[in-house]
Every structure is written in C-alpha cells, then in structure tokens.
Design a protein around this motif. Structure first.
Motif, PDB file in Angstrom:
ATOM      1  N   LEU A 207      81.544  91.678  -0.109  1.00 47.10           N
ATOM      2  CA  LEU A 207      81.502  91.327  -1.669  1.00 47.10           C
ATOM      3  C   LEU A 207      80.282  90.390  -1.961  1.00 47.10           C
ATOM      4  O   LEU A 207      80.178  89.344  -1.326  1.00 47.10           O
ATOM      5  N   ASP A 208      79.596  91.163  -2.787  1.00 44.54           N
ATOM      6  CA  ASP A 208      78.179  90.536  -3.168  1.00 44.54           C
ATOM      7  C   ASP A 208      78.261  89.763  -4.577  1.00 44.54           C
ATOM      8  O   ASP A 208      79.048  90.245  -5.555  1.00 44.54           O
ATOM      9  N   GLN A 209      77.803  88.672  -4.545  1.00 43.65           N
ATOM     10  CA  GLN A 209      78.050  87.817  -5.933  1.00 43.65           C
ATOM     11  C   GLN A 209      77.357  88.127  -6.783  1.00 43.65           C
ATOM     12  O   GLN A 209      76.076  88.416  -6.970  1.00 43.65           O
ATOM     13  N   GLY A 210      78.201  88.548  -7.822  1.00 44.32           N
ATOM     14  CA  GLY A 210      77.422  89.088  -9.348  1.00 44.32           C
ATOM     15  C   GLY A 210      77.052  90.499  -8.847  1.00 44.32           C
ATOM     16  O   GLY A 210      76.409  90.999  -9.961  1.00 44.32           O
ATOM     17  N   GLY A 211      77.058  91.129  -7.816  1.00 49.39           N
ATOM     18  CA  GLY A 211      76.479  92.401  -7.611  1.00 49.39           C
ATOM     19  C   GLY A 211      77.646  93.556  -7.253  1.00 49.39           C
ATOM     20  O   GLY A 211      78.750  93.120  -7.408  1.00 49.39           O
ATOM     21  N   PRO A 212      77.032  94.678  -6.985  1.00 45.10           N
ATOM     22  CA  PRO A 212      78.214  95.568  -6.471  1.00 45.10           C
ATOM     23  C   PRO A 212      78.808  95.037  -5.004  1.00 45.10           C
ATOM     24  O   PRO A 212      78.397  94.582  -4.192  1.00 45.10           O
ATOM     25  N   SER A 213      80.045  95.768  -4.932  1.00 46.60           N
ATOM     26  CA  SER A 213      80.611  95.634  -3.402  1.00 46.60           C
ATOM     27  C   SER A 213      80.490  96.910  -2.806  1.00 46.60           C
ATOM     28  O   SER A 213      80.549  98.108  -3.355  1.00 46.60           O
ATOM     29  N   LEU A 214      80.423  96.569  -1.560  1.00 47.39           N
ATOM     30  CA  LEU A 214      80.222  97.916  -0.575  1.00 47.39           C
ATOM     31  C   LEU A 214      81.292  97.903   0.358  1.00 47.39           C
ATOM     32  O   LEU A 214      81.807  96.796   1.079  1.00 47.39           O
ATOM     33  N   LEU A 215      81.809  99.298   0.528  1.00 52.03           N
ATOM     34  CA  LEU A 215      82.922  99.224   1.766  1.00 52.03           C
ATOM     35  C   LEU A 215      82.599 100.436   2.731  1.00 52.03           C
ATOM     36  O   LEU A 215      82.116 101.688   2.192  1.00 52.03           O
ATOM     37  N   ASP A 216      82.162  99.928   3.699  1.00 58.03           N
ATOM     38  CA  ASP A 216      81.955 101.106   4.875  1.00 58.03           C
ATOM     39  C   ASP A 216      83.363 101.204   5.641  1.00 58.03           C
ATOM     40  O   ASP A 216      83.729 100.329   6.087  1.00 58.03           O
ATOM     41  N   THR A 217      83.887 102.381   5.406  1.00 57.30           N
ATOM     42  CA  THR A 217      85.200 102.813   6.095  1.00 57.30           C
ATOM     43  C   THR A 217      85.133 103.916   7.037  1.00 57.30           C
ATOM     44  O   THR A 217      84.456 104.928   6.921  1.00 57.30           O
ATOM     45  N   THR A 218      85.667 103.889   8.350  1.00 61.72           N
ATOM     46  CA  THR A 218      85.730 104.900   9.449  1.00 61.72           C
ATOM     47  C   THR A 218      87.137 105.067   9.351  1.00 61.72           C
ATOM     48  O   THR A 218      87.893 104.244   9.912  1.00 61.72           O
ATOM     49  N   ILE A 219      87.428 106.499   9.461  1.00 58.69           N
ATOM     50  CA  ILE A 219      88.830 106.861   9.572  1.00 58.69           C
ATOM     51  C   ILE A 219      88.964 107.738  11.160  1.00 58.69           C
ATOM     52  O   ILE A 219      88.130 108.416  11.166  1.00 58.69           O
ATOM     53  N   HIS A 220      89.763 107.155  11.773  1.00 55.87           N
ATOM     54  CA  HIS A 220      89.779 107.830  13.095  1.00 55.87           C
ATOM     55  C   HIS A 220      91.358 108.794  13.330  1.00 55.87           C
ATOM     56  O   HIS A 220      92.272 108.269  12.648  1.00 55.87           O
ATOM     57  N   ALA A 221      91.208 109.662  13.941  1.00 50.86           N
ATOM     58  CA  ALA A 221      92.355 110.359  14.194  1.00 50.86           C
ATOM     59  C   ALA A 221      92.537 110.997  15.758  1.00 50.86           C
ATOM     60  O   ALA A 221      91.489 111.561  16.051  1.00 50.86           O
ATOM     61  N   ASP A 222      93.579 110.727  16.358  1.00 54.56           N
ATOM     62  CA  ASP A 222      93.835 111.287  17.624  1.00 54.56           C
ATOM     63  C   ASP A 222      94.861 112.419  17.801  1.00 54.56           C
ATOM     64  O   ASP A 222      95.928 112.276  17.084  1.00 54.56           O
ATOM     65  N   ILE A 223      94.462 113.636  18.159  1.00 56.57           N
ATOM     66  CA  ILE A 223      95.174 114.752  17.919  1.00 56.57           C
ATOM     67  C   ILE A 223      95.711 115.409  19.431  1.00 56.57           C
ATOM     68  O   ILE A 223      94.627 115.530  20.216  1.00 56.57           O
ATOM     69  N   LEU A 224      96.803 115.768  19.378  1.00 55.15           N
ATOM     70  CA  LEU A 224      97.217 116.444  20.665  1.00 55.15           C
ATOM     71  C   LEU A 224      97.461 117.882  20.380  1.00 55.15           C
ATOM     72  O   LEU A 224      98.253 118.210  19.334  1.00 55.15           O
ATOM     73  N   GLY A 225      97.167 118.892  21.415  1.00 51.60           N
ATOM     74  CA  GLY A 225      97.372 120.151  21.000  1.00 51.60           C
ATOM     75  C   GLY A 225      96.313 121.107  20.361  1.00 51.60           C
ATOM     76  O   GLY A 225      95.012 120.613  20.520  1.00 51.60           O
ATOM     77  N   ALA A 226      96.673 122.113  20.173  1.00 61.67           N
ATOM     78  CA  ALA A 226      95.743 123.259  19.980  1.00 61.67           C
ATOM     79  C   ALA A 226      95.205 123.493  18.364  1.00 61.67           C
ATOM     80  O   ALA A 226      95.567 124.306  17.748  1.00 61.67           O
ATOM     81  N   GLY A 227      94.140 122.608  18.125  1.00 58.42           N
ATOM     82  CA  GLY A 227      93.765 122.500  16.685  1.00 58.42           C
ATOM     83  C   GLY A 227      92.228 122.665  16.817  1.00 58.42           C
ATOM     84  O   GLY A 227      91.571 122.143  18.035  1.00 58.42           O
ATOM     85  N   THR A 228      91.456 123.189  16.062  1.00 57.81           N
ATOM     86  CA  THR A 228      89.972 123.421  16.318  1.00 57.81           C
ATOM     87  C   THR A 228      89.099 122.491  15.018  1.00 57.81           C
ATOM     88  O   THR A 228      87.944 122.201  15.357  1.00 57.81           O
ATOM     89  N   ALA A 229      89.822 121.933  14.198  1.00 52.93           N
ATOM     90  CA  ALA A 229      89.278 121.210  13.193  1.00 52.93           C
ATOM     91  C   ALA A 229      90.154 120.106  12.684  1.00 52.93           C
ATOM     92  O   ALA A 229      91.464 120.205  12.640  1.00 52.93           O
ATOM     93  N   VAL A 230      89.799 118.883  12.217  1.00 58.74           N
ATOM     94  CA  VAL A 230      90.509 117.941  11.532  1.00 58.74           C
ATOM     95  C   VAL A 230      89.944 117.754  10.290  1.00 58.74           C
ATOM     96  O   VAL A 230      88.800 117.659  10.068  1.00 58.74           O
ATOM     97  N   GLU A 231      90.736 117.525   9.327  1.00 60.73           N
ATOM     98  CA  GLU A 231      90.396 117.427   7.838  1.00 60.73           C
ATOM     99  C   GLU A 231      90.995 116.351   7.292  1.00 60.73           C
ATOM    100  O   GLU A 231      92.118 115.943   7.415  1.00 60.73           O
ATOM    101  N   PHE A 232      89.898 115.557   6.741  1.00 56.40           N
ATOM    102  CA  PHE A 232      90.226 114.096   6.308  1.00 56.40           C
ATOM    103  C   PHE A 232      90.222 114.111   4.655  1.00 56.40           C
ATOM    104  O   PHE A 232      89.096 114.626   4.105  1.00 56.40           O
TER     105      PHE A 232
END
Length: 875
Positions: A207-232
């Motif tokens: 949160l920048d005072q008087g300026g833009p706010s920035l959000l760095d977000t990382t989304i993680h997923a753990d998958i079991l089984g036969a999939g070749t791609a993960v879509e977020f």
C-alpha cells in the motif's frame, strides 16, 4: 472421465450395541441424539429437565451403516475411488464389506480413504459400517494411560482433556451435557482420474501512500492423477477475467502428483474491507485439471478469495502497549461478539441458518466475531457469510479451559487437525487472526504451573514442564500458521499479554483481557466498567432471561414458570447464578409487586444486561481515542448466541430472538454514536472501593442528587469528519419537564475516533427555580444535516430509588408494520415482547419527552404489540 461425486446422505440405519434392531436414519450428517428423538426413544433434551433422561446415550456404543453400488465409472482404466468422511464424532472405526479401512479419534479431522481395491466386483452392493465408541469412557482410559500428565479441566470433568472433540459437549456454564456421536459431517463417494488436492493463494499487498497499490499473488495447485495441464482462471469483480494455463510436459499416470503455480501482479487491486470501512470485493478463482487432449476437464475447484492487508498493532504508548487491528492501512475498532456453536446437535444447522446468524450480527452494527475454542471449526458457510458481510473473524483453535497433554499421538493428531483446517479456511479474507486457546494460560496462576516466558525459550523444555501445552500454543500452532497461511495473524491465547499477562488478574496495559470482575470474581457494579477496561476486551458479559415466548418453549409445565423454579434453575448453568443475578437485580431495581412474576423478573434481567453491555461498549469505544493513542482496540461481548434454550449471557437466544441488549449494542456501535455518562456514586457498602466512599466511611445515597458531573462524547467509525449539533437536556424523572436550560453546541466529529465534547461538566442546581433537588436524566442527542443520528441517556443510580408514576406512553400504528412510541415522562427500559419469526428494528430503549418519538419497524407478526417498562404495574 470427469470427477464424479455421490453424497451418501440417505439409506442409513443405526442401532445401539445393546439392541439388535436397526432403525432408519433421517439423513447424514447425523448424530445419535437426533435420531433417537426422531424414533421417540428419548424426549427432547432441550425441554424441561429431559437432558437428564438422555444421559445414558453417552455411555453406549452406536453403529451406523449404509449400502451403495460400486460406481460404474470405477471400471475406467486408471480410475480412483475414494470414500471421504468430512467429520466423524469421535472414536470411530469404519469398515467396508467387513474389512477395516479407518480408525478415527479426532472429531475435527477429515479422512479420505482409497477403496478401489475394497469394492465389490461389478456393480454389486457394498456395505459401509461405522462404529462409534463412548467418548467419555475413552477419555477416562486415556487419562489413566498417561499418569505423567496432570489433566486439569475447568467447567467439566477430566475425561475431555485428552479427547479431540467439541469440548462444550461435556457441558459448560451455558450448555447441557450432551455427548453426541455419529457422522456429523457429510460422507461422500468420489470417482476420478484426476483430483485437485489443494489450492493455495500467497500474496503480498503493498500500500503506497498517495500512489498505486501493488499486489503480487501466486496461486498454487497440487494435482493427483492423469492431467497434462492446469488452468488458472481469476475473475475480477466486474467483467475482467485472466486465464493462464500451465502445461506439465512430464508423463503422467494414475498415481502421479504434480504441483503447478502461476504468478499475477495486479495494480490497484480491489480490496476486501471490513464492514463499515469499504466494500467486500471478492475475486472468483477457478482451477481446472485438463486431459491430454487439451480440452477435457477432468477436475475443477472454485473459491472466492479476497485481498487485504492485516496488522496487529502492538506498540508502546502512553497507556502501555497497544492492541488493535489495522486493515489495508486503516485502524479498525473491533466491536462484536463471541460465538459458540449454534446447537448442541450441529447437523441440524443449515447453511442458511449460519447466514442468518451472521446477518443478525452485521445488522447490529458489529464487525467482528470470535469463534470460541471450546466449540468447532465452523463450516465454510459460516465464513462465506462473514466474507460477504465484511465481518472480521477471530478464530480460536479448539482448546479451552484446560491443561492439555502433549504425548506424541496427541501432538500428531493436533497437527493434522490444525493443518487441515488452516488449509480449508485460509482463502477466507474475513479470518484475520488465529488464536491458540481460550483461557488455558489462566491455569498457570491458579495451579502454580511453570511458565518462564522470558528466561526459557526452548520448546523442548516446555514439553517437560507441568504446563506442556505451551509447546502447542507457542511453537506448534504458530509454525503451522506461518507455513499454511502467511497472510493471517497468530496470537497465543485469549487472554494473553505478550508473556507479561497470563494470569487471572487483568492487566489493562497489554494484550487482550477477559473482564470477568463483572458477574464473576468480585462481581463489581456494572457502572464501574469504564474503569475496568483494557487494550482489547475479548470477553465480558451479563446474564439475562430470554423473552417469555422462549421460556414457555423449554418450561413445558406451566406450574414451573416462575423465577427460581427447578426447571428455570436447570436451564441456567452459570455457577452461583441465583446469588449473582439476584444481587445485581436487588442492587439496581425494586423487587416490589411489579417484579413478582416471571415476565416482570425476566424483564428486569434484560434491562440489567442491556445497561451493563451498553455501558461497556460505549465507554470502551470512547477509549478508541485517536490515531496514535488507541486506548482500547475492541470489545467482544460474551456471547452472541446459545446452543440450546437457556438463561445465559447470550444477547440473542437459541431461537434467534433478540434480547434488549442486542439493540443496546447496536446503538452503541452506530457509525456515529453519542455517549453521555455521569459521575458514579456507589450506594452499596464496599469497603475496598475507597474511591467512592466519603471520609466518614459511610456511603451517601443522596450524593447522586448533589454531586453531579458528566461527560459527553461522540464516537465515529466514519473515515471523514462530520459537522453536527449536540443538544444536551436535563429532564425530571417525576414531571418530564426540563430542570435547567439545555446545552446546545456545534461539534466537529473526529473521523475514526472519539471526540470529547463535554468533560467533567459540573451540574449546578438553580435554587431559584427548584428548591429541592430531584432525580433527572441527562439526555444527549446528535444532529447531522438536520437529522438526529444518535442519542443516549444517563439515569441516576440506582434505578430503585426512583418513582415511576404514570408515564403517559403512547403507541400508535403509523403504517403497516411501523409503530411510533412516545411518552410524557421519562421511561426506562421500554421492551416489546419478541418471539421467533418476529423482527424489530429497535427495542429495549428509553423514552424521553420532547425528543423525537421512537419508530419501530415490525416484520413477521400481525399481532398487536405487548410491552412493558421498568416500574410498570403488572396487570
């Protein structure tokens, strides 16, 4: 093949080991008490003294069973078939087709069991059976098996200490002893080629005072089984959608596990705010497992997430060390309630019921709920409602009022319990703090346990002390919170004061406090609450009766419907409740002809509770002060709700019928709330309270007439200043006329703080106008933009010294469902009778002649209103 889920909710049977008869189960989730009631085998434990007639249930072994067909999808090559038990209460052994597949001893843990190799062939029928053993008996066996630990428990018996089960099932000072068992959460059958095991969202919000706010977000997923791609897919509030696909180039099999993640940077993200401080923006997250063809969706999970920055501000200041929350850079006063489970039989509570409860809290101008550590980790519906309504959640881990053991199996179970629930709930932005326990640290002083906070920093040594649970609260749980949800705060216990305050004695300078010198302890007058505060009051309360309509539902024998009857006493579990409640009533109100019957006595308890809680809220909110001088960071009343119909501290009863105290808190927590208080003269003989005694050593009952000082202030949760007009009047209780000229003053209300308007103002009698001083109320009203936004009244204490001749009350119907209430002379505690299904916009208020009439909106009832007030002659 897309993931297929079958909920096993019907077709169940149950029986007791001492009975050969299998009886149908209404549905799963279930517990044995509700099924026994369904078959007429036990009476409703909530009525009369029937709780005693159901006590035998806890000492039996119970069996549940059902049958299901082998899923046709299981024949697909590489398919997995799992049975998922979201919650088993508590000591359970599950078998499938006669083979043991699961043993459980923790009510708070979910279990996933692969049954691919246990299924009957083809589409044959499979038999699932679960055996539940008595928790109390198993608890006593565990106590005996661990003689090295001193199992100290409060409120209940020792057997609950080593058992990971809702602790309130053993009874509490507001709840019955109903040790339930059964599949208390859903049981489901899942068939899949691929499954999303876990989703985690990590982010840093700058949160920048008087300026833009920035959000760095990382989304993680753990998958079991036969999939070749993960879509977020992340859908913004509004129209914008971001879709990112991560491809796994390595070969996959049915047993493969893969981890996928993606990082998104957002400029000026739309933030989640607590109620009253901004909107509750929620982003929709969808994660999919994609098959080799790049098109087929094998599995999908959805979550609503919100982004906010939460800080617990603990800084040295003029009062000691602060304790308040800062959300998205804004200081937030936390005004709310403590929450206990909504029923002794939890499967009866629907998702809508949880939503209704949180709407009750939000409609009462409250912005925080504390989930107490003797209950359960609530279902997602509870926290979803909090997310959408902007209610901050203080979440206890499930430890309460005991010295818990730390033998290896117990610690392993606690770690699984904590990790599972942290993962399940971490995406809810409403949860801002996890707390280690409720009141466990208070055992240190009472039982002379070892706690060297500053000198002993070795967690392994804590395990060898006579307070080994410190290892859980100060090492295990905070480590898990950091590992699993780094955007949420952790606090070791409630109350707890940074290692300096862990005892029964309240330290008002540091940490959070449970203020139980009201009712418990010294049972001080509620009028002393302004002097009994702290940096954050996470518990305080006063007992009151529910409305008569509720009492009549649990006291089924009309002959028992009087204060102090056997049934009424049975439905008041508070220790020494007769002495304490009668003492408070006797100190404040006349016990004359108008207080002999149950409705009149119940009304006095309600007015007492409303006065006490309003006194605490408005005086401690006053201490919110200003930026840099936050004397008090929040107030949480004990308690919002009940788990059965009872006389308790709750401000809303089991049937969701609000007591007058609910409305008193609502007025005290309004966005702009004026407060008025006069100097308190203790009229009771309290040798220790030298501050209130005259030099002669005697209490002067006339002091309230002659030694009068008062303060007036305005509290604001608004983020902008307001200009208004304050009007203070002095109105005779006897005549309804002003006893001196009113005070009018223009005020500028400080944003997000308290504005002191009149401080230590001395009232002087105009002897030329009134020869003999008389009792009067001080009434303060705040007008903003020509509208009265708040008013408050200070009455002379005690109320029992006042006479209430005819008040000339007028109640008129202005329109359908809208009533206007006014009076010619001051009225104390005007209470309209409420019952289940009826909603009022206001209740339990005072009436002051010359002020604007009260308007009450009534929903859900076509009956004429019935009402009473302090001093009314009962017909």
């Amino acid at each position: 093949m897309i993931q297929h889920t079958e909920i096993l909710s019907s077709g169940w049977e149950f029986k007791c080991d001492t009975d050969d008869t299998w009886r149908p189960v209404s549905q799963v989730p279930s517990n044995v008490h509700t099924e026994l009631m369904e078959h007429g085998l036990i009476p409703d434990p909530f009525k009369g003294t029937n709780e005693l007639d159901a006590s035998w249930v806890a000492d039996r072994t119970w069996r549940y069973r059902t049958a299901f067909m082998t899923p046709s999808e299981s024949r697909t090559q590489g398919a997995h078939v799992d049975l998922v038990f979201e919650g088993l209460d508590t000591f359970a052994v599950a078998t499938l087709n006669g083979r043991t597949m699961l043993e459980s001893d923790n009510m708070f843990i979910a279990h996933r069991v692969s049954i691919t190799d246990l299924l009957a062939e083809g589409t044959s029928t499979n038999t699932l059976e679960i055996v539940f053993e008595p928790a109390r008996q198993r608890g006593l066996e565990l106590v005996k098996a661990h003689p090295d630990h001193d199992f100290i428990v409060h409120q209940t018996e020792v057997s609950r200490g080593p058992v990971r089960k809702a602790q309130y099932h053993w009874g509490w000072d507001w709840g019955p002893i109903l040790l339930t068992c059964g599949p208390w959460k859903p049981v489901r059958l899942e068939t899949y080629l691929s499954r999303i095991e876990d989703i985690r969202v990590d982010y840093e919000l700058r949160l920048d005072q008087g300026g833009p706010s920035l959000l760095d977000t990382t989304i993680h997923a753990d998958i079991l089984g036969a999939g070749t791609a993960v879509e977020f897919e992340l859908a913004f509030p509004g129209e914008k959608v971001v879709t990112i696909r991560e491809t796994n180039n390595a070969p996959t099999t049915a047993a493969s596990r893969q981890h996928a993640s993606t990082t998104i940077t957002l400029k000026n993200p739309q933030l989640w705010w607590p109620r009253g401080y901004g909107p509750q923006h929620l982003y929709k997250l969808r994660v999919r497992s994609i098959a080799e063809d790049g098109l087929t969706v094998l599995a999908e999970e959805r979550k609503n997430i919100g982004f906010r920055k939460v800080e617990l501000i603990q800084e040295n200041d003029e009062f000691g060390k602060s304790f308040y929350f800062r959300i998205n850079g804004v200081d937030v006063f936390s005004g709310g309630s403590c929450w206990i489970p909504a029923d002794s039989f939890l499967p009866r509570i629907s998702s809508q019921r949880y939503r209704d409860w949180m709407e009750v809290l939000a409609d009462g101008n409250q912005n925080m709920v504390r989930v107490w550590g003797g209950g359960v980790y609530e279902p997602d519906a509870f926290y979803t409602a909090c997310d959408e309504l902007g209610i901050l959640v203080w979440q206890d881990f499930m430890f309460a009022c005991a010295s818990y053991p730390t033998y290896p199996a117990f610690l392993d179970s606690v770690e699984t319990e904590a990790r599972q629930n942290l993962r399940r709930l971490r995406h809810h932005p409403s949860i801002i703090l996890w707390c280690g326990n409720n009141e466990d640290y208070q055992l240190i002083e009472r039982y002379n346990l070892t706690y060297n906070f500053h000198s002993d920093k070795d967690p392994q040594s804590w395990l060898k002390s006579n307070f080994p649970a410190r290892y859980i609260y100060e090492h295990l749980l905070p480590t898990l919170v950091r590992d699993e949800c780094s955007t949420t705060l952790y606090h070791p216990g409630s109350p707890w004061g940074n290692g300096t305050s862990t005892t029964l004695r309240v330290d008002p300078t540091v940490g959070d406090v449970h203020q139980w010198e009201l009712w418990n302890g010294e049972a001080k007058p509620w009028q002393l609450l302004p002097h009994m505060g702290g940096r954050f009051i996470s518990e305080f309360g006063m007992v009151a009766y529910p409305h008569v309509a509720t009492v009549e539902r649990f006291v089924t024998d009309p002959a028992e419907r009087y204060a102090g009857s056997a049934t009424m006493d049975f439905h008041n579990k508070a220790v020494m409740h007769e002495r304490r409640l009668l003492a408070y009533i006797g100190e404040n109100f006349r016990l004359g002809e108008w207080a002999r019957d149950l409705p009149a006595f119940g009304h006095l308890t309600q007015v007492l509770q409303a006065d006490a809680l309003a006194g605490g809220y408005k005086s401690w909110r006053r201490h919110w002060g200003r930026e840099g001088a936050r004397g008090c960071g929040g107030v949480l009343v004990w308690q919002l709700n009940d788990c059965w119909p009872v006389v308790s501290w709750a401000i809303v009863d089991y049937y969701m019928v609000k007591k007058p105290a609910y409305y008193a808190i609502k007025r005290a927590m309004a966005p702009l709330a004026v407060g008025v208080a006069r100097k308190f003269h203790d009229w009771t003989a309290r040798p220790a309270d030298e501050l209130w005694r005259r030099n002669t050593g005697h209490v002067n009952p006339r002091a309230a007439l002659t030694d009068i000082k008062f303060d007036v202030w305005v509290a604001s949760s608004r983020l902008e200043s307001d200009k208004g007009r304050l009007v203070v009047r002095f109105v005779s209780v006897r005549t309804g006329e002003d006893v001196r000229e009113k005070i009018e003053q223009e005020v500028e209300v400080r944003p997000n703080g308290c504005t002191e308007v009149l401080t230590s103002c001395r009232f002087e009698w105009d002897e030329a106008a009134i020869a003999v001083p008389e009792h009067f109320v001080i009434h303060a009203a705040l007008w903003v933009g020509g509208v009265q936004v708040s008013n408050d009244t200070s009455w002379p204490d005690p109320i029992k010294y006042l006479d209430f001749p005819d008040r000339d009350i007028t109640v008129t119907r202005r329109s359908q469902g809208c009533f206007q209430v006014s009076a010619e002379r001051p009225v104390k505690g005007f209470v309209i009778a409420e019952k289940e299904g009826v909603r009022l916009s206001d209740n339990g208020f005072d009436l002051i002649p010359g002020n604007e009439p009260r308007l009450v909106q009534v929903e859900g009832s076509s009956d004429e209103l019935t009402w009473t007030f302090v001093g009314r002659k009962q017909q």
